[in-house]
Design an enzyme around this catalytic site. Structure first.
Site, PDB file in Angstrom:
ATOM      1  N   GLU A 118     -21.766  24.526  13.480  1.00 12.14           N
ATOM      2  CA  GLU A 118     -21.887  25.322  12.250  1.00 12.14           C
ATOM      3  C   GLU A 118     -23.308  25.598  11.772  1.00 12.14           C
ATOM      4  O   GLU A 118     -23.649  25.283  10.637  1.00 12.14           O
ATOM      5  CB  GLU A 118     -21.166  24.620  11.088  1.00 12.14           C
ATOM      6  CG  GLU A 118     -19.675  24.605  11.203  1.00 12.14           C
ATOM      7  CD  GLU A 118     -18.995  23.981   9.979  1.00 12.14           C
ATOM      8  OE1 GLU A 118     -19.697  23.515   9.062  1.00 12.14           O
ATOM      9  OE2 GLU A 118     -17.766  23.970   9.961  1.00 12.14           O
ATOM     10  N   ASN A 126     -20.873  25.147  18.602  1.00 15.27           N
ATOM     11  CA  ASN A 126     -19.513  25.245  18.070  1.00 15.27           C
ATOM     12  C   ASN A 126     -19.530  25.791  16.646  1.00 15.27           C
ATOM     13  O   ASN A 126     -20.307  25.328  15.806  1.00 15.27           O
ATOM     14  CB  ASN A 126     -18.920  23.819  18.070  1.00 15.27           C
ATOM     15  CG  ASN A 126     -17.426  23.773  17.838  1.00 15.27           C
ATOM     16  OD1 ASN A 126     -16.665  24.523  18.454  1.00 15.27           O
ATOM     17  ND2 ASN A 126     -16.985  22.892  16.944  1.00 15.27           N
ATOM     18  N   HIS A 144      -9.842  28.403  13.567  1.00 15.50           N
ATOM     19  CA  HIS A 144      -9.043  28.029  12.388  1.00 15.50           C
ATOM     20  C   HIS A 144      -8.586  29.348  11.781  1.00 15.50           C
ATOM     21  O   HIS A 144      -9.330  30.009  11.061  1.00 15.50           O
ATOM     22  CB  HIS A 144      -9.883  27.229  11.386  1.00 15.50           C
ATOM     23  CG  HIS A 144     -10.270  25.875  11.910  1.00 15.50           C
ATOM     24  ND1 HIS A 144      -9.341  24.928  12.255  1.00 15.50           N
ATOM     25  CD2 HIS A 144     -11.477  25.314  12.131  1.00 15.50           C
ATOM     26  CE1 HIS A 144      -9.960  23.838  12.677  1.00 15.50           C
ATOM     27  NE2 HIS A 144     -11.262  24.052  12.617  1.00 15.50           N
ATOM     28  N   GLU A 182     -10.715  24.278  18.222  1.00 12.09           N
ATOM     29  CA  GLU A 182     -10.037  23.611  17.098  1.00 12.09           C
ATOM     30  C   GLU A 182      -8.878  24.458  16.566  1.00 12.09           C
ATOM     31  O   GLU A 182      -8.718  24.608  15.347  1.00 12.09           O
ATOM     32  CB  GLU A 182     -11.030  23.348  15.954  1.00 12.09           C
ATOM     33  CG  GLU A 182     -12.278  22.610  16.389  1.00 12.09           C
ATOM     34  CD  GLU A 182     -13.209  22.223  15.251  1.00 12.09           C
ATOM     35  OE1 GLU A 182     -12.856  22.408  14.074  1.00 12.09           O
ATOM     36  OE2 GLU A 182     -14.300  21.715  15.552  1.00 12.09           O
ATOM     37  N   ASP A 196      -5.904  26.111  14.879  1.00  9.62           N
ATOM     38  CA  ASP A 196      -4.700  25.991  14.049  1.00  9.62           C
ATOM     39  C   ASP A 196      -4.508  27.312  13.321  1.00  9.62           C
ATOM     40  O   ASP A 196      -5.452  28.075  13.144  1.00  9.62           O
ATOM     41  CB  ASP A 196      -4.683  24.770  13.105  1.00  9.62           C
ATOM     42  CG  ASP A 196      -5.938  24.571  12.290  1.00  9.62           C
ATOM     43  OD1 ASP A 196      -6.630  25.572  11.986  1.00  9.62           O
ATOM     44  OD2 ASP A 196      -6.230  23.413  11.926  1.00  9.62           O
TER      45      ASP A 196
HETATM   46  C1  XIL Z   1     -11.945  17.724   9.778  1.00  5.19           C
HETATM   47  C2  XIL Z   1     -10.936  16.635  10.034  1.00  5.19           C
HETATM   48  O1  XIL Z   1      -9.798  17.221  10.643  1.00  5.19           O
HETATM   49  C3  XIL Z   1     -10.556  15.929   8.753  1.00  5.19           C
HETATM   50  O2  XIL Z   1      -9.772  14.779   9.036  1.00  5.19           O
HETATM   51  C4  XIL Z   1     -11.813  15.498   7.982  1.00  5.19           C
HETATM   52  O3  XIL Z   1     -11.440  14.981   6.733  1.00  5.19           O
HETATM   53  C5  XIL Z   1     -12.754  16.672   7.805  1.00  5.19           C
HETATM   54  O4  XIL Z   1     -13.054  17.234   9.057  1.00  5.19           O
HETATM   55  N1  XIL Z   1     -14.315  21.811  11.605  1.00  5.19           N
HETATM   56  C6  XIL Z   1     -14.727  20.730  12.355  1.00  5.19           C
HETATM   57  C7  XIL Z   1     -13.954  19.479  12.258  1.00  5.19           C
HETATM   58  O5  XIL Z   1     -15.643  20.856  13.198  1.00  5.19           O
HETATM   59  O6  XIL Z   1     -14.776  18.359  12.467  1.00  5.19           O
HETATM   60  C8  XIL Z   1     -13.231  19.359  10.939  1.00  5.19           C
HETATM   61  O7  XIL Z   1     -12.400  18.226  10.998  1.00  5.19           O
HETATM   62  C9  XIL Z   1     -12.410  20.593  10.687  1.00  5.19           C
HETATM   63  C10 XIL Z   1     -13.313  21.797  10.573  1.00  5.19           C
END
Ligand code: XIL
Length: 360
Positions: free
Chosen positions: A156, A197, A233, A271, A273
């Site tokens: 990020e 990432n 996401h 990641e 979802d």
């Molecule tokens: C999230 C986890 O899923 C949670 O359990 C935690 O509280 C916060 O972080 N992007 C990322 C991840 O790179 O590390 C994050 O994970 C979700 C967003």
């Protein structure tokens, strides 16, 4: 084509989201299907806790061959105070991967979030903050040298408009923190695949431009970068947090991925979802299945898309509801560990994506 007889039959039935009788015929799991297509992995984020049902899903090798530690390797967990390295929790994940012969996407080395106050407000200058970063990378990546399949080296670094995020890293070191982090990581663990990432790269907009610039910047210093991780996401319908947007078309998704592969790096979804406004309905779950399908298909349509990781298996433990108020139901398994239509959609995208240029 690698379709099994039963899958061909299932596909012949066509239709929208696969109904359960059809789903039963699809016996090939996610990661098996992915590897049959010549790609490398399907992974999930993992938090090890006392839940046998969840663990059984993660341990099913037909579905998964990679994990990403959900929180255990973050800075606040691994160096809570300066020079005090706490690796017990992180070790469990790396050992899990070894024991299961899974790949491990190690996550992550340099990020502005889940970063302890001693780093953020430590008053470091350019030189001393580089040293702090170097020490952390040496200790964390060094501990798992040769065992991390991939490392998210920087997480990020971009704002939504594609400019650099004003983190302590950028504010203190400038853009040089990026090539430096990658240089340190490649020196410490030469075998790991090194990834940049970020999220919202999927829209092929200003932030995607920014990621492409980062790849070029790192390469221009003669430093190794192997890939870009697209978080994915996403949403299946407009939500408050999506600002009215939804997951783009397969063409846009693939075009965004190709922006990176044209710079001679791999890409992966890291990641995935796909959230919606709660409560979920059957209709919404069917829409979600189509979104999962086109995300998978967009990866398969791009030769250097090496794999995909979903951010946890069950809605029961998803991070979404706690962060995005009123949104959720984002994963492939529901809160009772039952496969949702999204599972079949994702699998179908893996099987069909990129075939004959077919667009899903
Ligand atoms: C999230 C986890 O899923 C949670 O359990 C935690 O509280 C916060 O972080 N992007 C990322 C991840 O790179 O590390 C994050 O994970 C979700 C967003």
């Amino acid at each position: 084509m690698h379709f099994t007889h039963s899958l061909t039959a299932a596909l012949a039935l066509g239709g929208s989201a696969l109904a359960s009788p059809t789903e039963k015929r699809v016996t090939v799991g996610l990661s098996k299907a992915m590897r049959q297509r010549g790609r490398s992995f399907i992974g999930t984020a993992l938090t090890l806790r006392d839940d046998a049902q969840e663990l059984a899903i993660v341990e099913n090798k037909a579905d998964f061959n990679s994990i990403t530690p959900e929180n255990a390797q973050k800075w606040e967990s691994t160096e809570p105070t300066q020079g005090n390295f706490t690796f017990e929790d992180s070790d469990r994940y790396v050992d899990f991967a070894t024991d299961h012969r899974y790949q491990i996407h190690c996550h992550n080395l340099v990020w502005h979030s889940q970063l302890p106050d001693w780093v953020v407000n430590g008053g470091f200058d350019n030189e001393t903050l580089i040293e702090v970063m170097h020490d952390h990378i040496k200790a964390l990546a060094g501990r798992y040298k040769g065992r991390c399949t991939r490392w998210d080296v920087v997480n990020e670094a971009l704002e939504e408009d594609g400019t650099y995020r004003k983190s302590v890293w950028y504010n203190t070191i400038g853009e040089a923190f990026l090539p430096l982090a990658f240089k340190f990581a490649s020196q410490v663990d030469p075998k790991a695949q090194l990834f940049y990432n970020d999220y919202n790269l999927e829209y092929n907009g200003a932030k995607t431009d920014g990621a492409q610039r980062i790849v070029k910047l790192i390469q221009s210093h003669g430093v190794k970068i192997n890939g870009v991780g697209f978080r994915a996401h996403m949403t299946s319908e407009p939500t408050t947090s999506s600002g009215g947007g939804v997951t783009p078309s397969q063409q846009v998704l693939s075009a965004a991925l190709r922006r990176m592969t044209s710079q001679d790096v791999d890409v992966a979804y890291t990641e995935i979802d796909v959230r919606m406004n709660l409560p979920a309905t059957q209709k919404k779950l069917n829409v979600q299945a189509k979104v999962y399908q086109r995300i998978a298909a967009s990866c398969l349509a791009v030769e250097r898309c090496i794999g995909m990781t979903i951010w946890g298996v069950s809605d029961k433990y998803s991070w979404i509801p706690a962060v995005f108020d009123g949104e959720g139901a984002a994963n492939l398994w529901d809160e009772d560990f039952k496969k949702k239509p999204a599972y079949a959609g994702f699998l179908r995208g893996i099987h069909q994506g990129g075939n004959n240029g077919a667009s899903l």
